[in-house]
Design a protein around this motif. Structure first.
Motif, PDB file in Angstrom:
ATOM      1  N   ASP A 105      13.377  -7.862  -2.482  1.00 36.96           N
ATOM      2  CA  ASP A 105      11.984  -7.108  -2.545  1.00 36.96           C
ATOM      3  C   ASP A 105      11.315  -7.826  -1.310  1.00 36.96           C
ATOM      4  O   ASP A 105      11.521  -9.089  -0.752  1.00 36.96           O
ATOM      5  N   ALA A 106      10.594  -7.062  -0.841  1.00 37.18           N
ATOM      6  CA  ALA A 106       9.671  -7.549   0.410  1.00 37.18           C
ATOM      7  C   ALA A 106       8.137  -7.608  -0.012  1.00 37.18           C
ATOM      8  O   ALA A 106       7.632  -6.560  -0.568  1.00 37.18           O
ATOM      9  N   TYR A 107       7.328  -8.533   0.555  1.00 34.87           N
ATOM     10  CA  TYR A 107       6.027  -8.672   0.251  1.00 34.87           C
ATOM     11  C   TYR A 107       5.411  -8.790   1.798  1.00 34.87           C
ATOM     12  O   TYR A 107       5.849  -9.644   2.493  1.00 34.87           O
ATOM     13  N   THR A 108       4.286  -7.960   1.798  1.00 37.39           N
ATOM     14  CA  THR A 108       3.662  -7.926   3.004  1.00 37.39           C
ATOM     15  C   THR A 108       2.132  -7.584   2.788  1.00 37.39           C
ATOM     16  O   THR A 108       1.717  -7.217   1.781  1.00 37.39           O
ATOM     17  N   PRO A 109       1.486  -8.178   3.799  1.00 37.92           N
ATOM     18  CA  PRO A 109      -0.138  -8.065   3.544  1.00 37.92           C
ATOM     19  C   PRO A 109      -0.636  -6.538   3.866  1.00 37.92           C
ATOM     20  O   PRO A 109      -1.857  -6.372   3.516  1.00 37.92           O
ATOM     21  N   TYR A 110       0.096  -5.627   4.267  1.00 38.32           N
ATOM     22  CA  TYR A 110      -0.381  -4.220   4.471  1.00 38.32           C
ATOM     23  C   TYR A 110       1.279  -3.477   4.524  1.00 38.32           C
ATOM     24  O   TYR A 110       2.221  -3.816   4.788  1.00 38.32           O
ATOM     25  N   PRO A 111       0.912  -2.080   4.211  1.00 34.86           N
ATOM     26  CA  PRO A 111       2.156  -1.288   4.164  1.00 34.86           C
ATOM     27  C   PRO A 111       2.690  -1.212   5.861  1.00 34.86           C
ATOM     28  O   PRO A 111       2.262  -1.142   6.664  1.00 34.86           O
ATOM     29  N   VAL A 112       4.087  -1.398   5.523  1.00 36.30           N
ATOM     30  CA  VAL A 112       5.109  -1.305   6.571  1.00 36.30           C
ATOM     31  C   VAL A 112       5.788  -0.224   6.523  1.00 36.30           C
ATOM     32  O   VAL A 112       6.661   0.012   5.713  1.00 36.30           O
ATOM     33  N   ARG A 113       5.702   1.038   7.768  1.00 39.68           N
ATOM     34  CA  ARG A 113       6.298   2.027   7.785  1.00 39.68           C
ATOM     35  C   ARG A 113       7.633   1.968   7.582  1.00 39.68           C
ATOM     36  O   ARG A 113       8.305   1.107   8.596  1.00 39.68           O
ATOM     37  N   GLY A 114       8.523   2.529   6.853  1.00 39.47           N
ATOM     38  CA  GLY A 114       9.903   2.574   6.800  1.00 39.47           C
ATOM     39  C   GLY A 114      10.439   1.467   5.826  1.00 39.47           C
ATOM     40  O   GLY A 114      11.580   1.253   5.657  1.00 39.47           O
ATOM     41  N   LEU A 115       9.845   0.547   5.480  1.00 42.61           N
ATOM     42  CA  LEU A 115      10.090  -0.840   4.574  1.00 42.61           C
ATOM     43  C   LEU A 115      10.496  -0.387   3.321  1.00 42.61           C
ATOM     44  O   LEU A 115      11.592  -0.657   2.728  1.00 42.61           O
ATOM     45  N   ALA A 116       9.905   0.722   2.701  1.00 42.55           N
ATOM     46  CA  ALA A 116      10.369   1.170   1.174  1.00 42.55           C
ATOM     47  C   ALA A 116      11.706   1.774   1.437  1.00 42.55           C
ATOM     48  O   ALA A 116      12.548   1.777   0.537  1.00 42.55           O
ATOM     49  N   VAL A 117      12.060   2.469   2.392  1.00 41.62           N
ATOM     50  CA  VAL A 117      13.208   3.294   2.925  1.00 41.62           C
ATOM     51  C   VAL A 117      14.318   2.306   2.971  1.00 41.62           C
ATOM     52  O   VAL A 117      15.702   2.139   2.429  1.00 41.62           O
ATOM     53  N   ALA A 118      13.954   1.060   3.523  1.00 43.44           N
ATOM     54  CA  ALA A 118      14.988  -0.063   4.003  1.00 43.44           C
ATOM     55  C   ALA A 118      15.440  -0.747   2.797  1.00 43.44           C
ATOM     56  O   ALA A 118      16.684  -1.116   2.681  1.00 43.44           O
ATOM     57  N   LEU A 119      14.316  -0.636   1.747  1.00 45.03           N
ATOM     58  CA  LEU A 119      14.800  -1.575   0.557  1.00 45.03           C
ATOM     59  C   LEU A 119      15.497  -0.686  -0.476  1.00 45.03           C
ATOM     60  O   LEU A 119      15.978  -1.044  -1.513  1.00 45.03           O
ATOM     61  N   GLY A 120      15.669   0.646  -0.046  1.00 47.47           N
ATOM     62  CA  GLY A 120      16.517   1.737  -1.000  1.00 47.47           C
ATOM     63  C   GLY A 120      15.710   2.095  -1.979  1.00 47.47           C
ATOM     64  O   GLY A 120      16.132   2.593  -3.135  1.00 47.47           O
ATOM     65  N   MET A 121      14.434   2.176  -1.989  1.00 51.46           N
ATOM     66  CA  MET A 121      13.516   2.548  -3.130  1.00 51.46           C
ATOM     67  C   MET A 121      13.595   4.192  -3.297  1.00 51.46           C
ATOM     68  O   MET A 121      13.668   4.811  -2.412  1.00 51.46           O
ATOM     69  N   LYS A 122      13.607   4.569  -4.697  1.00 49.80           N
ATOM     70  CA  LYS A 122      13.871   6.017  -4.967  1.00 49.80           C
ATOM     71  C   LYS A 122      12.272   6.508  -5.082  1.00 49.80           C
ATOM     72  O   LYS A 122      11.408   5.762  -5.166  1.00 49.80           O
ATOM     73  N   HIS A 123      12.233   7.872  -5.113  1.00 50.18           N
ATOM     74  CA  HIS A 123      11.016   8.642  -5.641  1.00 50.18           C
ATOM     75  C   HIS A 123      10.705   8.191  -6.859  1.00 50.18           C
ATOM     76  O   HIS A 123      11.331   7.845  -7.939  1.00 50.18           O
ATOM     77  N   SER A 124       9.356   8.155  -7.126  1.00 48.12           N
ATOM     78  CA  SER A 124       8.728   7.582  -8.502  1.00 48.12           C
ATOM     79  C   SER A 124       8.760   8.803  -9.516  1.00 48.12           C
ATOM     80  O   SER A 124       8.816  10.096  -9.213  1.00 48.12           O
ATOM     81  N   CYS A 125       9.048   8.261 -10.696  1.00 49.03           N
ATOM     82  CA  CYS A 125       8.971   9.426 -11.811  1.00 49.03           C
ATOM     83  C   CYS A 125       7.480   9.602 -12.268  1.00 49.03           C
ATOM     84  O   CYS A 125       7.224  10.519 -13.099  1.00 49.03           O
ATOM     85  N   ILE A 126       6.625   9.001 -11.767  1.00 49.53           N
ATOM     86  CA  ILE A 126       5.035   9.186 -12.027  1.00 49.53           C
ATOM     87  C   ILE A 126       4.568  10.582 -12.116  1.00 49.53           C
ATOM     88  O   ILE A 126       3.930  10.957 -12.990  1.00 49.53           O
ATOM     89  N   PRO A 127       4.712  11.209 -10.912  1.00 54.26           N
ATOM     90  CA  PRO A 127       4.190  12.768 -10.805  1.00 54.26           C
ATOM     91  C   PRO A 127       4.871  13.448 -12.076  1.00 54.26           C
ATOM     92  O   PRO A 127       3.995  14.428 -12.693  1.00 54.26           O
ATOM     93  N   ALA A 128       6.193  13.328 -12.522  1.00 57.34           N
ATOM     94  CA  ALA A 128       6.651  14.248 -13.863  1.00 57.34           C
ATOM     95  C   ALA A 128       5.701  13.613 -15.132  1.00 57.34           C
ATOM     96  O   ALA A 128       5.292  14.752 -15.698  1.00 57.34           O
TER      97      ALA A 128
END
Length: 180
Positions: A36-59
């Motif tokens: 996991d990565a911890y940053t003071p602000y969102p870093v573009r591309g970091l979620a993809v680099a961590l291999g995060m999937k789309h959330s099930c929250i919208p469903a």
């Protein structure tokens, strides 16, 4: 892989968002998946680099909204047409346009509660304490530092090899052992 008792993982600190992004991509290429990565602000591309999937929250929110609207509509239908039919102005007992405002309000109410509680469930909240909070320098994660933590639950995690790997990722940084 043997689980090391008392260690949550190993962490490094980076000074720039580019460094944390590069370190995360290299760790992913090396086969580490539980990180996991911890940053003071969102870093573009970091979620993809961590291999995060789309959330099930919208469903979850969609299902909550449909359930809320259905309950609102059928609650009114039952009370107006089945339980206590009362003819006002000659209109039919099932006058659905009258039911729309209440059905919409229940749609919004149940969908919003679904969003909040679904997010809390998916994120594992409430969790008042996380092991990374034990690191004194971690307070800078909300100010100007970028942290990458490879967790001890990763199948490829070996204390010595992972320490050497993290030290080579960002030269000049120290590898921090995160206690449980």
């Amino acid at each position: 892989m043997t689980r090391i008792v008392g260690i949550h993982g190993l962490m490094i600190a980076c000074d720039t968002p580019q460094a944390i992004l590069l370190a995360t991509r290299e760790a992913w290429r090396a086969g580490y998946r539980q990180m996991d990565a911890y940053t003071p602000y969102p870093v573009r591309g970091l979620a993809v680099a961590l291999g995060m999937k789309h959330s099930c929250i919208p469903a979850v929110v969609l299902v909550g909204g449909i359930v809320g609207a259905s309950v609102g509509f059928f609650m009114q239908y039952y009370s107006m047409a089945v339980d206590y039919p009362f003819n006002v102005g000659g209109r039919p007992h099932n006058s659905w346009p009258v039911f729309v405002p209440i059905a919409f309000e229940l749609l919004v109410l149940v969908a919003s509660f679904s969003a909040v509680f679904g997010m809390m469930f998916v994120c594992g909240l409430p969790r008042p304490h996380h092991p990374v909070f034990n690191i004194p320098d971690f307070v800078r994660a909300s100010q100007d530092r970028f942290f990458l933590c490879i967790e001890a639950t990763d199948p490829q995690f070996e204390l010595h090899e992972t320490t050497v790997f993290l030290a080579a990722l960002v030269p000049g940084t120290t590898v921090i052992e995160v206690p449980e």
